[in-house]
Design a protein around this motif. Structure first.
Motif, mmCIF file in Angstrom:
data_model
loop_
_atom_site.group_PDB
_atom_site.id
_atom_site.type_symbol
_atom_site.label_atom_id
_atom_site.label_comp_id
_atom_site.label_asym_id
_atom_site.label_seq_id
_atom_site.Cartn_x
_atom_site.Cartn_y
_atom_site.Cartn_z
ATOM 1 N N LEU A 1 0.834 -1.208 0.000
ATOM 2 C CA LEU A 1 0.000 0.000 0.000
ATOM 3 C C LEU A 1 0.868 1.257 0.000
ATOM 4 O O LEU A 1 0.569 2.226 -0.718
ATOM 5 N N LEU A 2 1.916 1.243 0.802
ATOM 6 C CA LEU A 2 2.800 2.398 0.886
ATOM 7 C C LEU A 2 3.504 2.645 -0.449
ATOM 8 O O LEU A 2 3.636 3.796 -0.893
ATOM 9 N N ALA A 3 3.930 1.579 -1.108
ATOM 10 C CA ALA A 3 4.582 1.715 -2.415
ATOM 11 C C ALA A 3 3.605 2.258 -3.448
ATOM 12 O O ALA A 3 3.960 3.107 -4.276
ATOM 13 N N GLY B 1 -9.929 -8.519 -11.988
ATOM 14 C CA GLY B 1 -10.299 -8.295 -10.585
ATOM 15 C C GLY B 1 -9.812 -6.948 -10.082
ATOM 16 O O GLY B 1 -10.527 -6.241 -9.367
ATOM 17 N N ALA B 2 -8.605 -6.561 -10.488
ATOM 18 C CA ALA B 2 -8.054 -5.266 -10.089
ATOM 19 C C ALA B 2 -8.886 -4.125 -10.668
ATOM 20 O O ALA B 2 -9.144 -3.122 -9.997
ATOM 21 N N LEU C 1 -2.742 -1.834 -8.274
ATOM 22 C CA LEU C 1 -1.501 -2.593 -8.231
ATOM 23 C C LEU C 1 -1.472 -3.611 -7.103
ATOM 24 O O LEU C 1 -1.034 -4.746 -7.290
ATOM 25 N N VAL C 2 -1.954 -3.184 -5.916
ATOM 26 C CA VAL C 2 -1.943 -4.105 -4.778
ATOM 27 C C VAL C 2 -2.919 -5.254 -5.013
ATOM 28 O O VAL C 2 -2.604 -6.421 -4.713
ATOM 29 N N THR C 3 -4.110 -4.953 -5.564
ATOM 30 C CA THR C 3 -5.070 -6.018 -5.858
ATOM 31 C C THR C 3 -4.531 -6.976 -6.905
ATOM 32 O O THR C 3 -4.635 -8.200 -6.771
ATOM 33 N N TYR C 4 -3.936 -6.415 -7.964
ATOM 34 C CA TYR C 4 -3.346 -7.267 -9.007
ATOM 35 C C TYR C 4 -2.239 -8.141 -8.415
ATOM 36 O O TYR C 4 -2.183 -9.349 -8.649
ATOM 37 N N ASP C 5 -1.369 -7.497 -7.642
ATOM 38 C CA ASP C 5 -0.263 -8.195 -6.977
ATOM 39 C C ASP C 5 -0.787 -9.316 -6.080
ATOM 40 O O ASP C 5 -0.306 -10.456 -6.112
#
Length: 311
Positions: A122-124, A226-227, A197-201
């Motif tokens: 999240l921070l990234a 989904g992202a 990005l976080v969801t994809y990751d």
């Protein structure tokens, strides 16, 4: 196996930077009409509110494909790609930073550790999203202005070209006008970047660990779709306010909060989800095209680099 296989050596930051910008431009080329329809739907209530008493706006848009059809009928097919040049400029600078540097910033926060928690991700996402907006905001302002302006004879065009738009905005509104809406755009970018990005990751990691899918096209497709869905649901209200504020003439809104308050009082809470369907169609398809292309470009560029080093 479909497409390029996973590389033995992780791609460099430069490969990710260039690959992200290129993939985003390809995705924009394919989904730009949906983005234009989204902008028109998002500003429609604003146009109605500013119309003269007793007079309704000349054009009313209904739904995604209704908006596209109306634009083609009243303004011609080229109107769907109004602002494309600024859009591609935006993606080449914006996506290169927010997506291309995501892994590097994530590694910086984890100090190279293999264990990456949700907090570091999240921070990234917030960091690269904010960096991208600070760098590429003028291109976003020009893109939105072009997409919002109608080309029919009843409407005067505000700008006659991309360069003219940059010059006119700087001349009439000052250099700060090119960074108009930076605050809501940073908020939107942080939300979009973290979610997207976080969801994809996260989905990709879960699929690789918990299913028979490998690190290839089917896994990338499901993760990207989904992202896109999660991002649209969470970021839509901020996106609408950002679009309204960036498209507004000088003096219409004294601040972003005033813009949001005006939307709530004049149009109600559903105004914050105007253009939701084109947003979802656009973000869903954009994410699929971008992430699938990005993953393949990284591998293709790594394969080319490997060939050159072994020759």
């Amino acid at each position: 196996m479909v497409g390029f296989g996973p590389a033995d050596v992780p791609p460099s930051a430069a490969v990710k930077f260039v690959g992200a910008g290129t993939a985003a431009c390809i995705a924009d080329l394919l989904t730009f009409p949906l983005d234009t329809a989204k902008v028109r739907l998002q500003i429609q209530g604003e146009v109605r509110a500013s119309a003269a008493p007793g007079k309704s706006p000349a054009v009313t848009y209904r739904g995604v494909f209704g908006t596209i059809t109306t634009m083609v009928r009243t303004e011609g097919p080229r109107s769907l790609y109004s602002g494309l040049v600024a859009g591609l400029q935006r993606q080449m600078s914006f996506a290169s930073v927010r997506i291309g540097l995501y892994d590097s910033v994530k590694q910086f926060y984890t100090k190279g550790s293999d264990h990456v928690g949700i907090g570091s991700r999240l921070l990234a996402g917030c960091t690269t999203g904010a960096m991208a907006v600070a760098f590429a905001q003028p291109t976003d302002v020009v893109k939105v202005r072009f997409q919002a302006q109608a080309r029919s004879g009843e409407h005067a065009r505000r700008y006659c070209g991309t360069i003219d738009a940059y010059k006119t905005i700087a001349k009439e509104e000052g250099v700060r006008g090119l960074w108009k809406g930076t605050a809501p755009n940073i908020a939107r970018s942080a939300i979009v970047n973290c979610t997207e990005l976080v969801t994809y990751d996260f989905i990709k990691d879960m699929l690789l660990k918990s299913t028979a899918l490998t690190d290839n096209l089917p896994c990338h497709f499901v993760s990207a779709f989904g992202a896109g869905l999660c991002t649209t649901v969470i970021a839509s209200p901020v996106d609408v306010v950002k679009t309204r504020y960036m498209n507004s003439p000088p003096g219409q809104y004294s601040s972003v909060l005033k813009c949001a308050a005006a939307m709530m009082t004049q149009e109600g809470p559903l105004a914050f989800y105007k253009g939701f369907m084109p947003s979802f169609l656009r973000l869903g398809s954009w994410n699929v095209v971008m992430f699938v292309t990005y993953e393949q470009l990284k591998r293709a560029m790594m394969a080319v680099n490997h060939r050159h080093t072994t020759i």
